[in-house]
Design an enzyme around this catalytic site. Structure first.
Site, PDB file in Angstrom:
ATOM      1  N   LYS A   1       0.855  -1.318   0.059  1.00 35.48           N
ATOM      2  CA  LYS A   1       0.075  -0.026   0.094  1.00 35.48           C
ATOM      3  C   LYS A   1       0.879   1.272  -0.037  1.00 35.48           C
ATOM      4  O   LYS A   1       0.543   2.253  -0.628  1.00 35.48           O
ATOM      5  CB  LYS A   1      -1.068   0.160   1.231  1.00 35.48           C
ATOM      6  CG  LYS A   1      -2.040  -0.994   1.501  1.00 35.48           C
ATOM      7  CD  LYS A   1      -2.986  -0.961   2.346  1.00 35.48           C
ATOM      8  CE  LYS A   1      -2.171  -0.834   3.929  1.00 35.48           C
ATOM      9  NZ  LYS A   1      -1.590  -2.035   4.566  1.00 35.48           N
TER      10      LYS A   1
ATOM     11  N   ARG B   1      -9.406   1.187   9.516  1.00 36.10           N
ATOM     12  CA  ARG B   1      -9.098  -0.420   9.654  1.00 36.10           C
ATOM     13  C   ARG B   1     -10.053  -1.117  10.517  1.00 36.10           C
ATOM     14  O   ARG B   1      -9.981  -2.281  10.654  1.00 36.10           O
ATOM     15  CB  ARG B   1      -7.629  -0.457  10.645  1.00 36.10           C
ATOM     16  CG  ARG B   1      -6.519  -0.692   9.680  1.00 36.10           C
ATOM     17  CD  ARG B   1      -5.002  -0.562  10.621  1.00 36.10           C
ATOM     18  NE  ARG B   1      -4.179  -1.260  10.159  1.00 36.10           N
ATOM     19  CZ  ARG B   1      -2.977  -0.774   9.673  1.00 36.10           C
ATOM     20  NH1 ARG B   1      -3.041   0.470   9.230  1.00 36.10           N
ATOM     21  NH2 ARG B   1      -1.969  -1.626   9.375  1.00 36.10           N
TER      22      ARG B   1
ATOM     23  N   ARG C   1      11.687  -7.438   4.259  1.00 31.46           N
ATOM     24  CA  ARG C   1      11.905  -6.030   4.437  1.00 31.46           C
ATOM     25  C   ARG C   1      12.257  -5.729   5.908  1.00 31.46           C
ATOM     26  O   ARG C   1      12.848  -4.618   6.097  1.00 31.46           O
ATOM     27  CB  ARG C   1      10.617  -5.330   3.977  1.00 31.46           C
ATOM     28  CG  ARG C   1       9.660  -5.212   5.089  1.00 31.46           C
ATOM     29  CD  ARG C   1       8.545  -4.234   4.867  1.00 31.46           C
ATOM     30  NE  ARG C   1       7.601  -4.173   5.987  1.00 31.46           N
ATOM     31  CZ  ARG C   1       6.342  -3.757   5.940  1.00 31.46           C
ATOM     32  NH1 ARG C   1       5.988  -3.254   4.643  1.00 31.46           N
ATOM     33  NH2 ARG C   1       5.812  -3.480   6.864  1.00 31.46           N
TER      34      ARG C   1
ATOM     35  N   ARG D   1      11.688  -1.267  11.348  1.00 30.79           N
ATOM     36  CA  ARG D   1      10.428  -1.104  12.050  1.00 30.79           C
ATOM     37  C   ARG D   1      10.283  -2.077  13.225  1.00 30.79           C
ATOM     38  O   ARG D   1      10.816  -3.243  13.000  1.00 30.79           O
ATOM     39  CB  ARG D   1       9.417  -1.353  11.174  1.00 30.79           C
ATOM     40  CG  ARG D   1       8.942   0.003  10.226  1.00 30.79           C
ATOM     41  CD  ARG D   1       7.788  -0.522   9.236  1.00 30.79           C
ATOM     42  NE  ARG D   1       6.813  -1.068   9.867  1.00 30.79           N
ATOM     43  CZ  ARG D   1       5.474  -0.699   9.255  1.00 30.79           C
ATOM     44  NH1 ARG D   1       5.164  -0.355   8.045  1.00 30.79           N
ATOM     45  NH2 ARG D   1       4.336  -1.264   9.762  1.00 30.79           N
TER      46      ARG D   1
ATOM     47  N   ARG E   1      -0.226  -9.315  13.320  1.00 30.51           N
ATOM     48  CA  ARG E   1      -0.869  -7.998  12.341  1.00 30.51           C
ATOM     49  C   ARG E   1      -1.725  -8.846  11.235  1.00 30.51           C
ATOM     50  O   ARG E   1      -2.637  -8.199  10.983  1.00 30.51           O
ATOM     51  CB  ARG E   1       0.268  -7.296  11.822  1.00 30.51           C
ATOM     52  CG  ARG E   1       0.954  -6.449  12.767  1.00 30.51           C
ATOM     53  CD  ARG E   1       2.451  -5.936  12.340  1.00 30.51           C
ATOM     54  NE  ARG E   1       2.421  -5.059  11.252  1.00 30.51           N
ATOM     55  CZ  ARG E   1       3.616  -4.903  10.375  1.00 30.51           C
ATOM     56  NH1 ARG E   1       4.573  -5.438  10.752  1.00 30.51           N
ATOM     57  NH2 ARG E   1       3.429  -4.325   9.063  1.00 30.51           N
TER      58      ARG E   1
HETATM   59  P1  AMP Z   1       0.961   0.293   8.955  1.00 30.54           P
HETATM   60  O1  AMP Z   1       2.067   1.294   8.834  1.00 30.54           O
HETATM   61  O2  AMP Z   1      -0.157   0.972   8.287  1.00 30.54           O
HETATM   62  O3  AMP Z   1       1.247  -1.036   8.748  1.00 30.54           O
HETATM   63  O4  AMP Z   1       0.722   0.353  10.425  1.00 30.54           O
HETATM   64  C1  AMP Z   1       1.573   0.046  11.471  1.00 30.54           C
HETATM   65  C2  AMP Z   1       0.809  -0.157  13.067  1.00 30.54           C
HETATM   66  O5  AMP Z   1       0.154   1.071  13.223  1.00 30.54           O
HETATM   67  C3  AMP Z   1      -0.356  -1.050  12.910  1.00 30.54           C
HETATM   68  O6  AMP Z   1       0.154  -2.294  13.172  1.00 30.54           O
HETATM   69  C4  AMP Z   1      -1.216  -0.587  13.945  1.00 30.54           C
HETATM   70  O7  AMP Z   1      -0.529  -1.112  15.281  1.00 30.54           O
HETATM   71  C5  AMP Z   1      -1.192   0.936  13.807  1.00 30.54           C
HETATM   72  N1  AMP Z   1      -2.027   1.591  12.889  1.00 30.54           N
HETATM   73  C6  AMP Z   1      -1.967   2.044  11.871  1.00 30.54           C
HETATM   74  N2  AMP Z   1      -3.116   2.651  11.387  1.00 30.54           N
HETATM   75  C7  AMP Z   1      -3.982   2.364  12.059  1.00 30.54           C
HETATM   76  C8  AMP Z   1      -5.317   2.493  12.159  1.00 30.54           C
HETATM   77  N3  AMP Z   1      -6.138   3.227  11.429  1.00 30.54           N
HETATM   78  N4  AMP Z   1      -6.004   2.090  13.613  1.00 30.54           N
HETATM   79  C9  AMP Z   1      -5.453   1.368  14.330  1.00 30.54           C
HETATM   80  N5  AMP Z   1      -4.100   1.185  14.475  1.00 30.54           N
HETATM   81  C10 AMP Z   1      -3.390   1.499  13.315  1.00 30.54           C
END
Ligand code: AMP
Length: 197
Positions: free
Chosen positions: A14, A89, A128, A134, A145
């Site tokens: 994404k 989400r 990655r 991260r 996740r």
């Molecule tokens: P991402 O970079 O989108 O994979 O997000 C990394 C982490 O941030 C996720 O595993 C969640 O812990 C948190 N996170 C990101 N976006 C959201 C969201 N919209 N709602 C809740 N937690 C989020």
């Protein structure tokens, strides 16, 4: 004005696709993951609260994410539109986003769902992990996740399909091919909007 959601499991690409879509359609990129990581890096009070959720592969509570997102979105009132990446989400987040956009009379136009098989997601994220830096790119958290995605986020597919906004794209293809397919879906939508009153 164009509002796009890029939707998909962790590791579906994404972020990579968003970077290209932003350039092509002159959109603001709103990635809740990036915003949260920034809060953690800056050691803000929100950052301290959300770190534990992220490190454990859990979703940050809806109220925290929504407050941050409203704040970020309000900084850019007059742009072409947004691409929402990693948001919403949960169904609750999606409903709240619809309400926020309704108030500005700028609804979501297209939801692009990037579809990638589960074993490929693991492979990509483990790959990655070496370079990403991260804290949530480790084997335990990656699995968590993906499970959390299946339980809490996947139901959004039906939510947006019922709204007639969902476009599925095969995310197993190369980055360029996936981007072509996303562009075609967005262009199709834009043409339709111009033709129909
Ligand atoms: P991402 O970079 O989108 O994979 O997000 C990394 C982490 O941030 C996720 O595993 C969640 O812990 C948190 N996170 C990101 N976006 C959201 C969201 N919209 N709602 C809740 N937690 C989020």
């Amino acid at each position: 004005m164009l509002n796009v959601i890029i939707f998909g499991p962790p590791g579906s690409g994404k972020g990579t696709q968003s970077a290209q879509i932003v350039k092509k359609y002159n959109l603001i990129h709103l990635s809740t993951g990036d915003i949260l990581r920034h809060e953690i890096m800056e050691k803000t009070p929100i950052g301290c609260v959300v770190k534990e959720y992220i490190d454990n592969g859990l979703l940050v509570p809806d109220e925290v994410v929504l407050k941050m997102l409203y704040h970020k979105a309000s900084i850019y009132p007059k742009r072409e539109g947004f691409i929402f990446d990693g948001f919403p989400r949960t169904i609750y987040q999606a409903e709240m986003l619809d309400k926020m956009l309704e108030r500005h009379n700028r609804p979501i136009d297209v939801v692009v769902s990037v579809e990638v098989k589960e074993d490929e997601l693991f492979k990509r994220m483990k790959g990655r992990a070496v370079d990403s830096g991260r804290s949530d790119d480790n084997e335990f958290t990656i699995k968590k996740r993906i499970d959390v995605y299946k339980e809490q986020t996947y139901p959004l597919i039906d939510f947006y399909r019922n709204q007639g906004k969902l476009v599925a794209v095969n995310g197993m293809d190369s980055v360029d091919v996936v981007f072509d397919h996303i562009s075609q879906a967005v262009d199709f939508y834009l043409n339709k909007k111009n033709i129909l009153p």
